[in-house]
Design a protein around this motif. Sequence first.
Motif, PDB file in Angstrom:
ATOM      1  N   CYS A  72       0.831  -1.200   0.000  1.00 28.19           N
ATOM      2  CA  CYS A  72       0.000   0.000   0.000  1.00 28.19           C
ATOM      3  C   CYS A  72       0.870   1.256   0.000  1.00 28.19           C
ATOM      4  O   CYS A  72       1.884   1.309   0.680  1.00 28.19           O
ATOM      5  CB  CYS A  72      -0.880   0.001   1.240  1.00 28.19           C
ATOM      6  SG  CYS A  72      -1.966   1.433   1.372  1.00 28.19           S
ATOM      7  N   TYR A  73       0.449   2.258  -0.764  1.00 24.96           N
ATOM      8  CA  TYR A  73       1.109   3.566  -0.656  1.00 24.96           C
ATOM      9  C   TYR A  73       0.178   4.524   0.065  1.00 24.96           C
ATOM     10  O   TYR A  73      -1.048   4.418  -0.039  1.00 24.96           O
ATOM     11  CB  TYR A  73       1.522   4.106  -2.031  1.00 24.96           C
ATOM     12  CG  TYR A  73       0.403   4.615  -2.914  1.00 24.96           C
ATOM     13  CD1 TYR A  73       0.049   5.962  -2.929  1.00 24.96           C
ATOM     14  CD2 TYR A  73      -0.281   3.753  -3.768  1.00 24.96           C
ATOM     15  CE1 TYR A  73      -0.962   6.432  -3.751  1.00 24.96           C
ATOM     16  CE2 TYR A  73      -1.288   4.218  -4.596  1.00 24.96           C
ATOM     17  CZ  TYR A  73      -1.630   5.546  -4.579  1.00 24.96           C
ATOM     18  OH  TYR A  73      -2.632   6.008  -5.395  1.00 24.96           O
ATOM     19  N   LYS A  74       0.756   5.424   0.828  1.00 23.76           N
ATOM     20  CA  LYS A  74      -0.029   6.447   1.514  1.00 23.76           C
ATOM     21  C   LYS A  74      -0.419   7.513   0.492  1.00 23.76           C
ATOM     22  O   LYS A  74       0.436   8.083  -0.180  1.00 23.76           O
ATOM     23  CB  LYS A  74       0.765   7.071   2.654  1.00 23.76           C
ATOM     24  CG  LYS A  74       0.975   6.134   3.830  1.00 23.76           C
ATOM     25  CD  LYS A  74       1.736   6.821   4.952  1.00 23.76           C
ATOM     26  CE  LYS A  74       1.956   5.893   6.119  1.00 23.76           C
ATOM     27  NZ  LYS A  74       2.728   6.550   7.188  1.00 23.76           N
ATOM     28  N   GLY A  75      -1.704   7.740   0.371  1.00 27.99           N
ATOM     29  CA  GLY A  75      -2.210   8.723  -0.587  1.00 27.99           C
ATOM     30  C   GLY A  75      -3.404   8.168  -1.328  1.00 27.99           C
ATOM     31  O   GLY A  75      -4.082   7.260  -0.863  1.00 27.99           O
ATOM     32  N   GLY A  76      -3.641   8.731  -2.502  1.00 27.99           N
ATOM     33  CA  GLY A  76      -4.800   8.342  -3.284  1.00 27.99           C
ATOM     34  C   GLY A  76      -6.032   9.121  -2.864  1.00 27.99           C
ATOM     35  O   GLY A  76      -7.135   8.596  -2.852  1.00 27.99           O
ATOM     36  N   VAL A  77      -5.860  10.374  -2.544  1.00 24.71           N
ATOM     37  CA  VAL A  77      -6.953  11.222  -2.066  1.00 24.71           C
ATOM     38  C   VAL A  77      -7.857  11.615  -3.240  1.00 24.71           C
ATOM     39  O   VAL A  77      -7.383  12.002  -4.307  1.00 24.71           O
ATOM     40  CB  VAL A  77      -6.407  12.487  -1.376  1.00 24.71           C
ATOM     41  CG1 VAL A  77      -7.525  13.376  -0.883  1.00 24.71           C
ATOM     42  CG2 VAL A  77      -5.482  12.104  -0.230  1.00 24.71           C
ATOM     43  N   GLY A  78      -9.154  11.517  -3.027  1.00 24.57           N
ATOM     44  CA  GLY A  78     -10.108  11.933  -4.053  1.00 24.57           C
ATOM     45  C   GLY A  78     -10.014  11.113  -5.315  1.00 24.57           C
ATOM     46  O   GLY A  78     -10.229  11.626  -6.413  1.00 24.57           O
ATOM     47  N   SER A  79      -9.681   9.840  -5.190  1.00 25.44           N
ATOM     48  CA  SER A  79      -9.571   8.914  -6.326  1.00 25.44           C
ATOM     49  C   SER A  79      -8.508   9.344  -7.332  1.00 25.44           C
ATOM     50  O   SER A  79      -8.585   8.998  -8.507  1.00 25.44           O
ATOM     51  CB  SER A  79     -10.921   8.768  -7.029  1.00 25.44           C
ATOM     52  OG  SER A  79     -11.880   8.297  -6.129  1.00 25.44           O
ATOM     53  N   LYS A  80      -7.517  10.116  -6.879  1.00 20.71           N
ATOM     54  CA  LYS A  80      -6.439  10.571  -7.753  1.00 20.71           C
ATOM     55  C   LYS A  80      -5.152   9.831  -7.415  1.00 20.71           C
ATOM     56  O   LYS A  80      -4.866   9.542  -6.257  1.00 20.71           O
ATOM     57  CB  LYS A  80      -6.218  12.070  -7.597  1.00 20.71           C
ATOM     58  CG  LYS A  80      -7.373  12.886  -8.098  1.00 20.71           C
ATOM     59  CD  LYS A  80      -7.074  14.369  -8.036  1.00 20.71           C
ATOM     60  CE  LYS A  80      -8.238  15.100  -8.654  1.00 20.71           C
ATOM     61  NZ  LYS A  80      -8.740  16.172  -7.899  1.00 20.71           N
ATOM     62  N   ASP A  81      -4.380   9.554  -8.451  1.00 19.48           N
ATOM     63  CA  ASP A  81      -3.075   8.933  -8.261  1.00 19.48           C
ATOM     64  C   ASP A  81      -2.121  10.001  -7.738  1.00 19.48           C
ATOM     65  O   ASP A  81      -1.660  10.853  -8.484  1.00 19.48           O
ATOM     66  CB  ASP A  81      -2.569   8.358  -9.585  1.00 19.48           C
ATOM     67  CG  ASP A  81      -1.228   7.667  -9.459  1.00 19.48           C
ATOM     68  OD1 ASP A  81      -0.683   7.577  -8.340  1.00 19.48           O
ATOM     69  OD2 ASP A  81      -0.714   7.218 -10.498  1.00 19.48           O
ATOM     70  N   THR A  82      -1.863   9.964  -6.453  1.00 27.38           N
ATOM     71  CA  THR A  82      -1.020  10.979  -5.816  1.00 27.38           C
ATOM     72  C   THR A  82       0.369  10.437  -5.484  1.00 27.38           C
ATOM     73  O   THR A  82       1.083  11.046  -4.681  1.00 27.38           O
ATOM     74  CB  THR A  82      -1.684  11.488  -4.524  1.00 27.38           C
ATOM     75  OG1 THR A  82      -1.852  10.376  -3.626  1.00 27.38           O
ATOM     76  CG2 THR A  82      -3.026  12.146  -4.813  1.00 27.38           C
ATOM     77  N   ARG A  83       0.750   9.317  -6.079  1.00 29.31           N
ATOM     78  CA  ARG A  83       2.063   8.740  -5.770  1.00 29.31           C
ATOM     79  C   ARG A  83       3.182   9.716  -6.109  1.00 29.31           C
ATOM     80  O   ARG A  83       3.184  10.337  -7.167  1.00 29.31           O
ATOM     81  CB  ARG A  83       2.298   7.454  -6.569  1.00 29.31           C
ATOM     82  CG  ARG A  83       1.442   6.292  -6.171  1.00 29.31           C
ATOM     83  CD  ARG A  83       1.653   5.108  -7.086  1.00 29.31           C
ATOM     84  NE  ARG A  83       1.218   5.470  -8.441  1.00 29.31           N
ATOM     85  CZ  ARG A  83       1.586   4.817  -9.535  1.00 29.31           C
ATOM     86  NH1 ARG A  83       2.388   3.782  -9.464  1.00 29.31           N
ATOM     87  NH2 ARG A  83       1.139   5.203 -10.712  1.00 29.31           N
ATOM     88  N   THR A  84       4.126   9.798  -5.206  1.00 30.11           N
ATOM     89  CA  THR A  84       5.333  10.581  -5.468  1.00 30.11           C
ATOM     90  C   THR A  84       6.276   9.716  -6.303  1.00 30.11           C
ATOM     91  O   THR A  84       6.134   8.481  -6.344  1.00 30.11           O
ATOM     92  CB  THR A  84       6.030  10.961  -4.151  1.00 30.11           C
ATOM     93  OG1 THR A  84       6.478   9.752  -3.506  1.00 30.11           O
ATOM     94  CG2 THR A  84       5.103  11.751  -3.232  1.00 30.11           C
ATOM     95  N   PRO A  85       7.265  10.330  -6.969  1.00 30.97           N
ATOM     96  CA  PRO A  85       8.252   9.520  -7.691  1.00 30.97           C
ATOM     97  C   PRO A  85       8.935   8.505  -6.769  1.00 30.97           C
ATOM     98  O   PRO A  85       9.206   7.372  -7.177  1.00 30.97           O
ATOM     99  CB  PRO A  85       9.248  10.552  -8.211  1.00 30.97           C
ATOM    100  CG  PRO A  85       8.455  11.825  -8.320  1.00 30.97           C
ATOM    101  CD  PRO A  85       7.468  11.764  -7.175  1.00 30.97           C
TER     102      PRO A  85
END
Length: 162
Positions: A72-85
Motif C-alpha cells: 500500500c502507498y499512503k495517498g490516493g486522495v479523491g480517487s487521484k493517483d497521488t504517488r510521489t516519484p
Amino acid sequence: MRKIKYIVIHCTSGPALQTTKAIKDYWRNSLGWKQVGYHFIINADGTVENLAPIEAVTNGVKNYNSVSVHICYKGGVGSKDTRTPEQKESILKTIKKVLEELKQHQPIDGIKIRGHRDFSPDQNGNGKVDFFEWIKDCPCFDAKAEYKCLQGAKAANDKSLP
C-alpha cells in the motif's frame, strides 16, 4: 510458506502524511481487525514499512487474503493517483523483493499483480471489471497495466482469475 497467487497494490485513500499508527489504530478500533491490512506500506518519501511478514495473512482484500501479499502507498486522495516519484520507485522495488522471496518457495510465473479494485465483481458479465463496477477506486491507477511487465507468461494468459 503459503502459496501466493496475487500481489495486490492498495492506497490509503487519505493524505500521504497520515501516520502508520493512525492507520493501524483505525484497523483495530474502527474495523475491529486483529491483524494489519497490508504487508508493506510506503510513505511519501519512499520509505517502506514492513507491517507483517509475507507468510502472514493480512486483511487487504476480502476472500483473497490467504493467497495474497499486500502493498500500500499512503495517498490516493479523491480517487487521484497521488504517488510521489519515490513511492513509485519503492512500490516497484517492493514488488521485485517480494517476487525474489517467493521464488525461493514456489514458482512465480503464475503470480498476478493487481490493484484492489480489480477484485470487484464483473456485474454485467462482459468478462472484465469496468470502472463503473469497482467497489473501490483503490489504488487510483491501473496496477494491472503498470506492472504487467513483472508478471510471467502464465499469469498474463490466465483468464480464470481477476
